[in-house]
Scaffold this active site. Structure first.
Site, mmCIF file in Angstrom:
data_model
loop_
_atom_site.group_PDB
_atom_site.id
_atom_site.type_symbol
_atom_site.label_atom_id
_atom_site.label_comp_id
_atom_site.label_asym_id
_atom_site.label_seq_id
_atom_site.Cartn_x
_atom_site.Cartn_y
_atom_site.Cartn_z
ATOM 1 N N ARG A 69 9.041 -7.264 2.401
ATOM 2 C CA ARG A 69 9.773 -6.266 1.605
ATOM 3 C C ARG A 69 9.887 -4.964 2.411
ATOM 4 O O ARG A 69 10.962 -4.593 2.867
ATOM 5 C CB ARG A 69 9.059 -6.027 0.259
ATOM 6 C CG ARG A 69 9.951 -5.397 -0.797
ATOM 7 C CD ARG A 69 10.106 -3.893 -0.689
ATOM 8 N NE ARG A 69 8.814 -3.183 -0.771
ATOM 9 C CZ ARG A 69 8.679 -1.910 -0.475
ATOM 10 N NH1 ARG A 69 9.715 -1.189 -0.067
ATOM 11 N NH2 ARG A 69 7.496 -1.339 -0.556
ATOM 12 N N ASP A 70 8.766 -4.289 2.650
ATOM 13 C CA ASP A 70 8.792 -2.970 3.302
ATOM 14 C C ASP A 70 9.315 -3.082 4.730
ATOM 15 O O ASP A 70 9.989 -2.176 5.235
ATOM 16 C CB ASP A 70 7.371 -2.379 3.297
ATOM 17 C CG ASP A 70 7.349 -0.854 3.282
ATOM 18 O OD1 ASP A 70 8.379 -0.241 3.570
ATOM 19 O OD2 ASP A 70 6.286 -0.281 2.993
ATOM 20 N N HIS A 112 -2.008 2.627 0.848
ATOM 21 C CA HIS A 112 -0.822 2.174 1.591
ATOM 22 C C HIS A 112 -0.520 3.222 2.669
ATOM 23 O O HIS A 112 -0.078 4.327 2.363
ATOM 24 C CB HIS A 112 0.337 2.045 0.581
ATOM 25 C CG HIS A 112 1.678 1.710 1.153
ATOM 26 N ND1 HIS A 112 2.293 0.496 0.941
ATOM 27 C CD2 HIS A 112 2.542 2.420 1.919
ATOM 28 C CE1 HIS A 112 3.475 0.479 1.541
ATOM 29 N NE2 HIS A 112 3.654 1.645 2.145
ATOM 30 N N HIS A 142 1.016 4.349 6.630
ATOM 31 C CA HIS A 142 1.908 4.104 7.769
ATOM 32 C C HIS A 142 1.251 4.680 9.014
ATOM 33 O O HIS A 142 0.482 5.645 8.935
ATOM 34 C CB HIS A 142 3.280 4.736 7.521
ATOM 35 C CG HIS A 142 4.107 3.964 6.534
ATOM 36 N ND1 HIS A 142 5.232 3.264 6.888
ATOM 37 C CD2 HIS A 142 3.924 3.749 5.204
ATOM 38 C CE1 HIS A 142 5.729 2.666 5.814
ATOM 39 N NE2 HIS A 142 4.969 2.941 4.776
ATOM 40 N N CYS A 197 10.846 3.437 5.776
ATOM 41 C CA CYS A 197 11.440 3.768 4.481
ATOM 42 C C CYS A 197 12.856 4.205 4.769
ATOM 43 O O CYS A 197 13.071 5.132 5.542
ATOM 44 C CB CYS A 197 10.663 4.888 3.792
ATOM 45 S SG CYS A 197 11.439 5.462 2.255
ATOM 46 N N ASN A 199 4.347 0.418 8.789
ATOM 47 C CA ASN A 199 3.099 0.352 8.030
ATOM 48 C C ASN A 199 1.960 0.046 8.978
ATOM 49 O O ASN A 199 2.174 -0.420 10.089
ATOM 50 C CB ASN A 199 3.172 -0.812 7.027
ATOM 51 C CG ASN A 199 4.169 -0.572 5.918
ATOM 52 O OD1 ASN A 199 5.357 -0.646 6.160
ATOM 53 N ND2 ASN A 199 3.685 -0.273 4.732
#
Lengths: 311, 311
Positions: B13-14, B205, B207, B238, B247
């Site tokens: 996803r990310d 979470h 990065h 993002c 990430n």
């Protein structure tokens, strides 16, 4: 402000020694002179090794004699033997940094000496330096693991620290030469060393080979370590340690510590300006993150459509 | 063995949402199926956003319906609105992950909603999911700083956590969307959140934009966080956060935690085999360190001259 941390720059030694191209002497001097004005506590200027072994540092004397020393900055050099120490003393260095391995195989591969043989030689070097007032530091390579042998027992590291202090070594650098350390290992070794030998001056020296460089620095910091080696741009490696890659990056380390509210004494913007010269000087990109991403306080403009909507 | 930590994969996803090329559906499914067998606790499979907004994830339904689910792995999806939630529920997801920003400007730039507007919408989404048994997670972007506004006050983060719990959100992910967090900041926010809301399920979470990713993970771990988002190969970013980069890398995180003697439940070798497929799948190198350097227990042969001397 909290107690000052000491940031010790190794790029012109640990970094430049493995560059594919010789860095011109005047460029080395200019870079060191810039670094001297950033608030770093120590600069490892060069290495008094054989020009045959490390041709990139064959200009050690000229560099040491050409730099403009700044009060409050310690100028150290790597010294592999008695002859190197004599050359270093002739240049009025503040410190000599002796180097040995914690593991036999890396010692033999890198220095053609076992740890026991290194200690014999260290005694001779220290005799030569006696009365000079020069600070004696010893770097203990592979203290957190050896790329040939694997695990290095904690007890071996503690035994070598004791032997180094017994022969009047004043500072000891615990080196994770090929990035094998993890934060738990770092925490254990550093806590124990600081507790057992409060009189010694310990430095932590990490490489970012496996992405854990700053996590290991954090673990060392939490254990009470106040001195950190780091390399501008994240340059570095070890010519005789397979799998070694760059040291932790000075500007990334300083950025992290400053964001944490800690006192490094370093002017980060001046350091970043100096680091920004490296890609052109060396002809290649460098691993440092802050040079690419900017500091965490960097602000971006709002997307255009947001301001346009309001117009 | 210590208490289990939960490693939650977000690459599909990310990571995939910002890839320059669409990743073929069957490749996504194959990758997720491999990941499902590595011991990861959760996989963020895809995003039920508008195909126009995120064309790379336009195959959300097909991916969710084609993967082979493994017992013990939670399959979550990002859900931006009521329609997305209905689509997700139709696919029998285990969790929906709602996303909002802690800062107004990032909220408007990324979602065209302020935090207050997001909370109104979350209430509607939660109503729609009521009775489904689906776990409700909310990701709080820019919880450690906003690339447009700069500092985000701790009090604002705590206030938003409380408001999320008030509307029956069960899990909250504290997101350092653009790598602005430092370990002291992480330690402060995570410790306070865990202490104030012991009933909530918190995820960290991070990065690695500024090299502090694993140091921040270490700080969160030390504060008591047990759940970590991470992205295979270190993919990610993002689309609406300037300066965002990958990430923290799943295999680098798992490697660090395992070296520390912690229990992640993950088969690191299986994870590395899966990560090794990414460069070919995506047509570019990925940032992860362990893929390049090998695990810390990697052994190198002695230099040839050393064995030759003994011959």
């Amino acid at each position: 402000m909290s107690k000052r941390l000491y940031i010790q720059e190794v790029a012109t030694r640990d970094g430049f020694q493995i560059e594919p191209e010789f860095v011109p002497t005047e460029s080395k001097v200019a870079l060191i002179d810039q670094l001297s004005r950033t608030g770093l506590a120590k600069i490892e200027v060069t290495s008094f090794t054989s020009p045959k072994a490390i041709p990139n540092l064959r200009d050690a004397e000229e560099v040491m004699r050409s730099i403009t020393r700044v009060a409050g900055v310690d100028y150290t050099v790597l010294v592999p033997n008695v002859k190197g120490c004599e050359r270093a003393l002739a240049c009025q260095v503040d410190e000599v940094n002796l180097v040995m391995s914690a593991s036999d195989t890396h010692g033999l591969a890198n220095l053609r000496m076992t740890p026991a043989q290194s200690l014999v030689q260290f005694r001779e070097i220290i005799e030569v330096s006696r009365g000079s007032g020069v600070f004696i530091n010893a770097s203990l390579s592979t203290a957190f693991g050896c790329p040939f042998e694997g695990e290095v027992a904690d007890s071996r590291v503690y035994d070598l620290i004791q032997r180094l202090l017994d022969i009047d070594v004043q500072g000891i650098t615990l080196c994770d030469t090929t990035g094998m350390a993890d934060p738990a290992h770092v925490s254990r070794i550093c806590s124990e060393a600081l507790q057992r030998w409060p009189q010694a001056t310990f430095t932590a020296h990490f490489h970012n080979t496996r992405g854990m460089g700053l996590a290991n620095a954090l673990a060392a910091l939490n254990a009470g370590i106040e001195r950190f080696d780091a390399s501008l741009g994240g340059l570095g490696g070890c010519p005789y340690a397979p799998g070694a890659s760059g040291n932790i990056c000075t500007e990334d380390l300083v950025h992290m510590l400053q964001r944490m509210g800690l006192n490094t004494g370093v002017d980060l913007d001046a350091l970043l300006s100096t680091a920004a010269r490296l890609p052109q000087l060396l002809g290649h990109d460098v691993p440092g993150a802050i040079l690419k991403a900017g500091k965490a306080d960097k602000r971006y403009p709002k997307p255009k459509w947001m301001t346009a909507d309001n117009a």
